[in-house]
Design a protein around this motif. Structure first.
Motif, PDB file in Angstrom:
ATOM      1  N   UNK A 237      15.501  24.788 101.643  1.00  6.50           N
ATOM      2  CA  UNK A 237      14.040  24.897 101.455  1.00  6.50           C
ATOM      3  C   UNK A 237      13.956  26.481 101.463  1.00  6.50           C
ATOM      4  N   UNK A 238      14.561  27.214 102.291  1.00  5.19           N
ATOM      5  CA  UNK A 238      14.496  28.614 102.430  1.00  5.19           C
ATOM      6  C   UNK A 238      15.408  29.499 101.464  1.00  5.19           C
ATOM      7  N   UNK A 239      16.129  28.847 101.032  1.00  4.84           N
ATOM      8  CA  UNK A 239      17.235  29.560 100.149  1.00  4.84           C
ATOM      9  C   UNK A 239      16.819  29.725  98.794  1.00  4.84           C
ATOM     10  N   UNK A 255      18.086  19.509  94.654  1.00  7.94           N
ATOM     11  CA  UNK A 255      16.691  18.744  94.814  1.00  7.94           C
ATOM     12  C   UNK A 255      16.986  17.105  95.338  1.00  7.94           C
ATOM     13  N   UNK A 256      18.071  16.487  94.856  1.00  3.18           N
ATOM     14  CA  UNK A 256      18.341  15.244  95.169  1.00  3.18           C
ATOM     15  C   UNK A 256      18.756  15.351  96.740  1.00  3.18           C
ATOM     16  N   UNK A 257      19.558  16.292  97.277  1.00  3.63           N
ATOM     17  CA  UNK A 257      19.770  16.288  98.780  1.00  3.63           C
ATOM     18  C   UNK A 257      18.662  16.297  99.386  1.00  3.63           C
ATOM     19  N   UNK A 258      17.366  17.329  99.235  1.00  3.68           N
ATOM     20  CA  UNK A 258      16.265  17.614  99.763  1.00  3.68           C
ATOM     21  C   UNK A 258      15.240  16.165  99.795  1.00  3.68           C
ATOM     22  N   UNK A 259      15.296  15.525  98.884  1.00  4.56           N
ATOM     23  CA  UNK A 259      14.618  14.213  98.735  1.00  4.56           C
ATOM     24  C   UNK A 259      15.283  13.151  99.525  1.00  4.56           C
ATOM     25  N   UNK A 260      16.559  13.213  99.830  1.00  2.00           N
ATOM     26  CA  UNK A 260      17.493  12.247 100.480  1.00  2.00           C
ATOM     27  C   UNK A 260      16.951  12.673 101.941  1.00  2.00           C
TER      28      UNK A 260
END
Length: 982
Positions: A237-239, A255-260
């Protein structure tokens, strides 16, 4: 993937495909395919050994032919031989053929497993990935047994390449979903969790899918993943979008990793560690802040990626329900989406706000958007969005805005889509009842509801308004006046006539003083609707007429003329004829006092949960109506009206004799001594095992644990509806069931509730529910006599192999049952493995000094443990072909025992427990179903195909029933059970 050299072009395959595409007809295509199959078969059987290239080419042709929809019954061994090749292209084609064509129960699995073991131990990453992909694609239990211990080792090994780790994680996930009992992480747990810290984002993405699935089943074992997931999420998120160059999608980092990651965190409560929780809150705030920033790209992919993360973050905020600031911010963000031009965003915003409305922190914030939601309900083009808007209005409703929301919903009902009208009607009825501040508004609302959408007003709705009117003296006069005015409309819906007939029959005297609504005017108004109504409504009106004779003696002669007319006492409908004759006789010979006693005003109904709320919960599915809402509905309903189900001696019950009322008396015992054991609510001596209030469904199995031991205090099944079975029909030997036990067992294959056994002494009712491999039964023993039963005992035995297949446990039953009383017994059932027999129930008691001894069968059949499985047509027939071994199929052709009624057939197949698949079979007359039987030892997938033939050559209606299961005993048993149902 290694580059394919020029020599691997397989010109013969290209020519064959070209020939197929150039075929002018289906017959030409089949002819060309048969020619090619004959050529391939001769090559495989020839004396000359084929080289790897030729095998690969011919196997590819077979694979192409299979994909065209033709059956392939050879070439499997040649494909297995390709697995031993050292060439990538040959090995790839071998694995591809096996993944697509080899049945999970094939005899070749062991040979395939040996080849896979060789590739997994080769340390060649390309070959290892091919082997892992094959394991995941086949996913058989035998493969899980062979490799469930090996794959975790490959996954966490330090020298395993990243691409292999990704494949290993996804392969393990597939095996866990198909055979969870074989995939035991144990010592690998902590090392798998630490894959969240892996430097390779692809490994983390694959690993988190596995960890999420494992966490849902074993949250305590994997709770250490929370801090690691928060840490990884924080870094993403901070990157900046340039930091994760390879995993940045349209300026959105991973985005896919963040959602998971956000989805994984929803498996757990808020972190207890203050530092971790603070870091997570910071991440969620950053996501909400980024949503407010101007877009970095106008591409739709950019906004989709940002919004996917945002909605997953909002779901996590709602899940935690502990941060008021975040909840309000989430609500405001969703409020902006309510007017977005993108329909999907509006839909998702409405859906998320429905959940937010149930939080005490964000409920008021949600209410601020009421005008926008009402506008969406009126103007949205998409019916699914309008339905979500209606759901949100229902969720945000409270006493401050109830009248506005109900009015808007009623207004929308006049033009609402037919698909959502019934649900809208239920919601309006519930809100009007729950938040009514005065009863006249409630009565007006329900009558208006019947006027606008009468066809969609279920019986529960108009039953409920009658219950409320009867329980409130201060609204009875207003209700009578209002319904009288409503009936004066030229066109009245039949439900309005039912309500009018009941209320005027009970309380017409309260408005009889006005000449405009004199008794004769009331009667003439009701009777003017008589010829337009259905039989049940006419029956109710006849009951209202006899009530009029009691309330208004001056109408006696007029009503007797109506009852005496040929159209009544010689009516073709037996029910109407009987009522007319009996009411005429009653009004002629009974004295005024007797008539007043028989036809006295209905007493108040007992307090129970609102049947409308229960119906909405049932319609929306499990979880759609929360436990809190059910409790609140029950409480509010009680405060409003003390509403309960109908009494059996009401005019409504009398008018609906053909359809049992929600509080039907199973034993027909409306008079008798008080119940001493398991006493039901007032107005009924026996608990209604069919009503929603009989057993609280919401918590039915919530506290159910698997039985710890087999018990001898259990019940079993007896005759279904045999009212006339004499008490002497008993079994002397407790181990020998009654001769008709099998027939009675068949009656409960497709239903869970009903009367198990009945004779002149005893009635046994049942209500049961099953989830996964567990079940719970409520059995109700009713004493039909005036003499008490003493030393009442029940014993359940599991004959033969059934002892190791079923585990049953029961709570003790009262040894004394008073005359006219009823006792209840609870039975827990655990299915250990598939079974064919049924447990035996022995009941002993003394009646008048004589010992009564019955042995019956408990209606527990293997289909009770079905989990419905939805699948598309392609998936169904692919699975159907996989279950092609002779022992996996059971088929029976038999004569129809009943008339072929499509709706009845659908109801029985749904009652079986499988999913009824629509538009799957090419023949629309056929029925296909799919389900998985859940046992403690294993899961057994089953497919069913029922083919009705209404015009067989013999002139009789016939069925062909085919059942295919991964276990032969299950196929045979299901076929035996179902053949008796149609």
């Amino acid at each position: 993937m290694p580059a394919v050299s020029k020599g691997d072009g397989m010109r013969g395959l290209a020519v064959f495909i070209s020939d197929i595409r150039n075929c002018k007809s289906k017959e030409a295509e089949i002819k060309r395919i048969n020619k090619e199959l004959a050529n391939i078969r001769s090559k495989f059987k020839g004396d000359k050994a084929l080289d790897g290239y030729s095998k690969k080419k011919y196997v590819c042709k077979l694979l192409f032919i299979f994909l065209l929809g033709h059956d392939i019954d050879f070439g499997h061994m040649e494909a297995v031989n390709l697995l031993s090749s050292n060439k990538y292209t040959e090995k790839q084609i071998g694995y591809l053929f096996i993944s697509v064509l080899v049945n999970s129960n094939s005899e070749l699995i062991r040979l395939i497993n040996n080849a896979i073991k060789n590739d997994l131990s080769s340390r060649n990453p390309t070959f290892m990935c091919l082997a892992l992909h094959c394991i995941a694609n086949v996913g058989s239990r035998e493969m899980a047994e062979a490799f469930a211990g090996e794959i975790p080792r490959i996954l966490v090994a330090g020298d395993t390449m990243d691409s292999v780790k990704q494949s290993a994680a996804l392969c393990l996930l597939r095996l866990y979903k198909t055979s969870p009992d074989l995939v035991l992480m144990g010592e690998w747990t902590s090392r798998v969790v630490h894959l969240l810290n892996d430097q390779h984002m692809g490994v983390v993405t694959a690993a988190i899918s596995l960890i999420t699935c494992l966490s849902q089943k074993n949250p305590d074992e994997f709770k250490t993943c929370v801090s690691l997931a928060v840490s990884r999420l924080s870094r993403i998120v901070s990157s900046a979008s340039t930091d994760l160059q390879d995993y940045t999608y349209y300026f959105v980092p991973a985005p896919w990793l963040s959602c998971k990651l956000l989805r994984l965190l929803q498996c757990y409560p808020p972190p207890e560690d203050g530092a971790v929780k603070g870091r997570l809150v910071e991440c969620l705030e950053t996501i909400l802040n980024k949503a407010q920033e101007p877009p970095k790209s106008k591409k739709v992919q950019h906004s989709n990626a940002k919004n996917a993360i945002l909605f997953e973050a909002i779901s996590l905020i709602i899940h935690y329900d502990s941060e008021p600031n975040l909840l309000v911010r989430a609500c405001n963000q969703l409020g902006q989406f309510l007017q977005h031009r993108e329909t999907n965003l509006r839909y998702l915003a409405l859906e998320s706000m429905c959940t937010l409305a149930s939080s005490e922190f964000s409920h008021e914030a949600v209410k601020t958007h009421i005008e926008t939601v009402i506008n969406a309900l009126k103007t949205e083009r998409d019916v699914s969005v309008r339905q979500r808007a209606a759901d949100l209005l229902y969720a945000m409703c409270d006493r401050s805005n109830a009248k506005q929301i109900v009015a808007e919903m009623l207004s929308y009902l006049e033009t609402a889509d037919y698909s959502i009208r019934e649900e809208m009607v239920l919601k309006v009825a519930i809100l009007a009842e729950k938040y009514a501040v005065d009863y006249s508004w409630y009565v007006d609302t329900i009558l208006n509801l019947i006027r606008i959408a009468g066809d969609y007003v279920s019986e529960e709705v108009w039953y409920r308004v009658i219950q409320i009117v009867i329980n409130r003296d201060d609204v009875q006069g207003y209700a009578a006046k209002t319904v009288f005015e409503a009936l004066q409309a030229p066109a009245c819906h039949e439900n309005m006539v039912k309500v009018g007939g009941y209320i005027l029959g009970e309380f017409g005297n309260l408005i009889a003083g006005d000449p405009r609504s004199s008794p004769l005017v009331q009667f003439n108004l009701l009777h003017s609707k008589f010829h337009l109504c259905s039989v049940p409504t006419r029956a109710l009106l006849l009951s209202a007429y006899i009530k009029f004779i009691n309330l208004f003696p001056e109408t006696k002669s007029t009503i007797q003329e109506v009852l005496r007319s040929d159209s009544q006492i010689r009516n073709s409908d037996v029910e109407l004829q009987q009522r007319a004759v009996e009411y005429l006789k009653l009004s002629s010979i009974a004295s005024t006092d007797v008539l007043a006693t028989v036809l006295e005003e209905m007493p108040p109904f007992p307090e129970r949960e609102s049947s409308i709320l229960a119906k909405l919960k049932k319609k929306k599915g499990p979880g759609a109506v929360s436990v809190n809402e059910l409790e609140e509905g029950k409480r509010e309903g009680g405060e409003l009206n003390g509403g309960g189900e109908r009494g059996d001696n009401s005019a409504i019950a009398a008018s609906n004799a053909s359809t049992p009322s929600p509080s039907a008396d199973l034993l027909g015992l409306r008079t008798g001594p008080p119940v001493t054991a398991a006493a039901p609510s007032a107005g009924s001596l026996l608990v209604d095992v069919f009503s929603e209030a009989g057993v609280n469904d919401d918590g039915f199995l919530r506290d159910l644990e698997p039985p710890t031991e087999s018990s001898d205090s259990l019940l079993a099944e007896g005759p279904g509806d045999s009212d006339s079975a004499p008490p002497s029909v008993v079994s002397e030997d407790p181990a020998t069931p009654l001769p008709e036990s099998n027939e009675l067992l068949n009656k409960f294959v497709c239903k869970n509730n009903g009367v198990l056994f009945e004779n002149q002494l005893l009635q046994i009712g049942i209500k049961s529910e099953y989830r996964q491999n567990l079940g719970r039964m409520y059995l109700f023993y009713g004493n039909k006599t005036s003499v008490q039963f003493i030393t009442f005992t029940t014993t359940v035995t599991c004959p033969g192999e059934l002892q190791s297949q079923l585990n049953v446990q029961s709570k003790p039953v009262e040894p004394l049952i008073e005359g006219g009383a009823q006792v209840q017994q609870v039975i827990n059932i655990e299915c250990l493995t598939d079974f064919s027999d049924a447990p035996l129930l022995n009941i002993k008691f003394r009646y008048g000094g004589a010992l009564q001894n019955l042995t019956l069968k408990l209606p527990v059949t293997i289909n009770k443990f079905f989990q419905p499985t939805e699948m598309a047509s392609h998936d169904f027939f692919q699975r159907w072909k996989q279950l092609s071994l002779p022992q996996q199929e059971a088929q029976k052709i038999f004569k129809a025992n009943h008339a072929m009624d499509t709706e009845v057939l659908k109801a029985k197949l749904l009652g079986l427990g499988m999913a009824l698949l629509e538009n799957v079979d090419p023949n629309p007359e056929n029925f296909v179903c799919a389900g998985v039987i859940q046992t403690k030892a294993q899961q057994v997938g089953s497919l069913l195909r029922l083919e009705p033939n209404a015009q067989a050559q013999s002139g009789e209606q016939m069925y062909r029933l085919t059942v295919r299961s991964s276990k032969d005993t299950v196929s045979k048993r299901l076929c035996e059970l179902l053949a008796e149902q149609f």
